[in-house]
Structure formats: C-alpha cells, structure tokens
Design a protein around this motif. Sequence first.
Motif, PDB file in Angstrom:
ATOM      1  N   SER A  89      48.897  37.743  42.373  1.00 46.37           N
ATOM      2  CA  SER A  89      47.885  37.083  41.061  1.00 46.37           C
ATOM      3  C   SER A  89      47.668  36.309  41.641  1.00 46.37           C
ATOM      4  O   SER A  89      46.362  36.107  41.298  1.00 46.37           O
ATOM      5  N   GLY A  92      41.411  35.517  44.508  1.00 46.65           N
ATOM      6  CA  GLY A  92      40.467  36.357  44.275  1.00 46.65           C
ATOM      7  C   GLY A  92      41.028  38.483  44.284  1.00 46.65           C
ATOM      8  O   GLY A  92      40.845  39.107  44.363  1.00 46.65           O
ATOM      9  N   THR A  95      43.154  40.005  42.676  1.00 49.30           N
ATOM     10  CA  THR A  95      43.115  40.396  41.191  1.00 49.30           C
ATOM     11  C   THR A  95      41.197  41.276  41.254  1.00 49.30           C
ATOM     12  O   THR A  95      41.879  42.424  40.550  1.00 49.30           O
ATOM     13  N   GLU A  96      40.428  40.661  41.540  1.00 49.75           N
ATOM     14  CA  GLU A  96      39.528  40.851  41.208  1.00 49.75           C
ATOM     15  C   GLU A  96      39.392  42.387  42.208  1.00 49.75           C
ATOM     16  O   GLU A  96      38.526  43.369  41.649  1.00 49.75           O
ATOM     17  N   SER A  97      39.826  41.562  43.237  1.00 45.94           N
ATOM     18  CA  SER A  97      39.244  43.006  44.873  1.00 45.94           C
ATOM     19  C   SER A  97      40.836  44.902  43.847  1.00 45.94           C
ATOM     20  O   SER A  97      40.032  45.248  43.931  1.00 45.94           O
ATOM     21  N   LEU A 141      40.944  45.300  41.102  1.00 41.67           N
ATOM     22  CA  LEU A 141      39.692  46.049  39.861  1.00 41.67           C
ATOM     23  C   LEU A 141      38.958  46.147  40.250  1.00 41.67           C
ATOM     24  O   LEU A 141      38.915  47.881  39.796  1.00 41.67           O
ATOM     25  N   ALA A 142      38.220  46.246  41.533  1.00 42.76           N
ATOM     26  CA  ALA A 142      37.572  46.678  42.224  1.00 42.76           C
ATOM     27  C   ALA A 142      37.614  48.267  42.764  1.00 42.76           C
ATOM     28  O   ALA A 142      37.077  48.825  42.873  1.00 42.76           O
TER      29      ALA A 142
END
Length: 86
Positions: free
Chosen positions: A57, A61, A63-65, A67-68
């Motif tokens: 975390s 970037g 976390t976003e990666s 989730l994507a």
Amino acid sequence: ASSMTNTNATSFRNNAFAYFDQAVVFGDVINVSTKHGNAIVMSEEDYRGMMETLFLSSIPGMTESILAAREEKAEDCQPFDPSEDW
C-alpha cells in the motif's frame, strides 16, 4: 474473518496456551489490557500478511493497480513471458 478477544494480563497469563491457539489456529486477535496500555497477540502468518499489505500500500499507484487487475477477466489475461520487456 478473524475476531478480536479482549482479556486482561492476569487472565492471559493464566490461559496463555489457549490464547496462543486461538491466535494461531483460529486467526483471532487477542487484545491484552495491562496497567500500562494494551498489547496485541496475533499469529505470525497474520502479522506477515499485514506487513506485506502495508508495504504494498505504500508503493505509489500499487493499490490502484491491484484494484484494476482485480476487474480484469481471467480469459483476457496473457500468460507470463519472462522474456517480455516490462
């Protein structure tokens, strides 16, 4: 999902092995209250997982990666190719 058990230092001392089993076998988190504050007992596996999550975390970037990637359909993914440039 793990649960949290609250106890005091005296009870923890008297039942330490049962509390350790609760943490290791069942994934419970034991909150031990003392006169100087509280201490948490948890399994090493849960602790290492928590530390890994905190580390991942902290990467900008990440976390976003993750989730994507979770939204991608498995059939749309390409097999891993170690010779591929990243």
